[in-house]
Design a protein around this motif. Sequence first.
Motif, PDB file in Angstrom:
ATOM      1  N   THR A 286     -77.756  11.816 -20.626  1.00  0.00           N
ATOM      2  CA  THR A 286     -78.208  11.016 -21.765  1.00  0.00           C
ATOM      3  C   THR A 286     -77.559  11.505 -23.046  1.00  0.00           C
ATOM      4  OG1 THR A 286     -80.361  10.599 -20.734  1.00  0.00           O
ATOM      5  CG2 THR A 286     -80.214  10.299 -23.116  1.00  0.00           C
TER       6      THR A 286
ATOM      7  N   ALA B 149     -77.936   1.024 -19.679  1.00  0.00           N
ATOM      8  CA  ALA B 149     -79.013   2.015 -19.732  1.00  0.00           C
ATOM      9  C   ALA B 149     -79.142   2.538 -21.163  1.00  0.00           C
ATOM     10  CB  ALA B 149     -78.738   3.160 -18.764  1.00  0.00           C
TER      11      ALA B 149
ATOM     12  N   GLY C 291     -81.742   3.115 -24.742  1.00  0.00           N
ATOM     13  CA  GLY C 291     -83.097   3.287 -25.238  1.00  0.00           C
ATOM     14  C   GLY C 291     -83.080   3.639 -26.714  1.00  0.00           C
TER      15      GLY C 291
ATOM     16  N   GLU D 280     -85.340  -0.869 -24.033  1.00  0.00           N
ATOM     17  CA  GLU D 280     -86.538  -0.022 -24.028  1.00  0.00           C
ATOM     18  C   GLU D 280     -86.663   0.695 -25.367  1.00  0.00           C
ATOM     19  OE1 GLU D 280     -88.109   2.227 -20.673  1.00  0.00           O
ATOM     20  OE2 GLU D 280     -86.232   1.771 -19.643  1.00  0.00           O
TER      21      GLU D 280
ATOM     22  N   PHE E 219     -91.238   7.365 -22.477  1.00  0.00           N
ATOM     23  CA  PHE E 219     -90.362   6.502 -21.681  1.00  0.00           C
ATOM     24  C   PHE E 219     -90.663   6.610 -20.182  1.00  0.00           C
ATOM     25  CE2 PHE E 219     -87.471   6.726 -25.455  1.00  0.00           C
ATOM     26  CZ  PHE E 219     -87.331   5.360 -25.653  1.00  0.00           C
ATOM     27  N   ASP E 220     -91.464   7.618 -19.831  1.00  0.00           N
ATOM     28  CA  ASP E 220     -91.989   7.759 -18.463  1.00  0.00           C
ATOM     29  C   ASP E 220     -90.886   7.821 -17.413  1.00  0.00           C
ATOM     30  OD1 ASP E 220     -94.065   8.089 -16.657  1.00  0.00           O
ATOM     31  OD2 ASP E 220     -94.312   5.938 -16.307  1.00  0.00           O
TER      32      ASP E 220
ATOM     33  N   SER F 252     -87.634   7.062 -17.608  1.00  0.00           N
ATOM     34  CA  SER F 252     -86.471   6.170 -17.667  1.00  0.00           C
ATOM     35  C   SER F 252     -85.196   6.969 -17.926  1.00  0.00           C
ATOM     36  CB  SER F 252     -86.648   5.126 -18.773  1.00  0.00           C
ATOM     37  OG  SER F 252     -87.708   4.250 -18.484  1.00  0.00           O
ATOM     38  N   ARG F 253     -84.103   6.528 -17.317  1.00  0.00           N
ATOM     39  CA  ARG F 253     -82.818   7.196 -17.505  1.00  0.00           C
ATOM     40  C   ARG F 253     -81.958   6.372 -18.455  1.00  0.00           C
ATOM     41  NH1 ARG F 253     -77.941   6.353 -16.592  1.00  0.00           N
ATOM     42  NH2 ARG F 253     -76.398   8.032 -16.378  1.00  0.00           N
ATOM     43  N   PHE F 254     -81.264   7.056 -19.375  1.00  0.00           N
ATOM     44  CA  PHE F 254     -80.428   6.365 -20.351  1.00  0.00           C
ATOM     45  C   PHE F 254     -79.022   6.960 -20.380  1.00  0.00           C
ATOM     46  CE2 PHE F 254     -84.776   6.334 -22.173  1.00  0.00           C
ATOM     47  CZ  PHE F 254     -85.022   4.972 -22.064  1.00  0.00           C
TER      48      PHE F 254
END
Length: 225
Positions: free
Chosen positions: A33, A64, A66, A87, A111-112, A114-116
């Motif tokens: 990320t 991906a 955020g 997101e 974001f629980d 989530s991958r970015f």
Amino acid sequence: MDSKRVIEVKRNILAANDEAADAFRAARAEDGTFFVDVMASPGAGKTTILLAIIKELRSRGVEALGVIEADLESDVDALKIKEAGVESVELNTRGVCHVEMGMVEMAFEAFDGSRFDYLFLENIGNLVCPADFDTGAHTRVMLLSVPEGWDKVMKYPPMFAAVDALIVTKCDYLPLNEDFDMDRLKEQARLLNPALDIFVTSARTHEGIPELVDWLQAQRAAKVK
């Protein structure tokens, strides 16, 4: 004789913040990320430029994405990002004029899992306090809009000295602001920060956005696994 002790509160706070920032930055680099801190005064166009960057990244196949939206109170900007299908976590600082690492960590947890590929922090609209606080970002950028005037570089030097890139926004207003001296802005900014990269952009016309995204992708390639 009474003895006195001086406690360096700011130094201690910043040291703890910096330690947490280093750990967060390393963890994000490990999971792929690339984290970008976007700073500016109110109204410089942070949300608008983020939407333009997102659109350009998507045109290159990057999905991906955020955004952490920091605001004193409202969720207006976070809703704009979500409406674009990205997101977003709203980070209300409740009057605090900057974002600290504890806030970033809580927002990221929201974001629980989530991958970015790219995560952006839209920092509080302020050209003073945010310059002092490391948010764990791999890259820090600041926006200066043409309507604000070029001389902000004279008034807020710590911010210009602290960032990796200066993004001049709303350049489509240049014909309406004859007093905006781009050459003097660039000269003074690079006196404060010789390594500063500068981009002249307009989200409305898309001018400068591809070059800015080229730079972001090069930064990501250099700093994230």
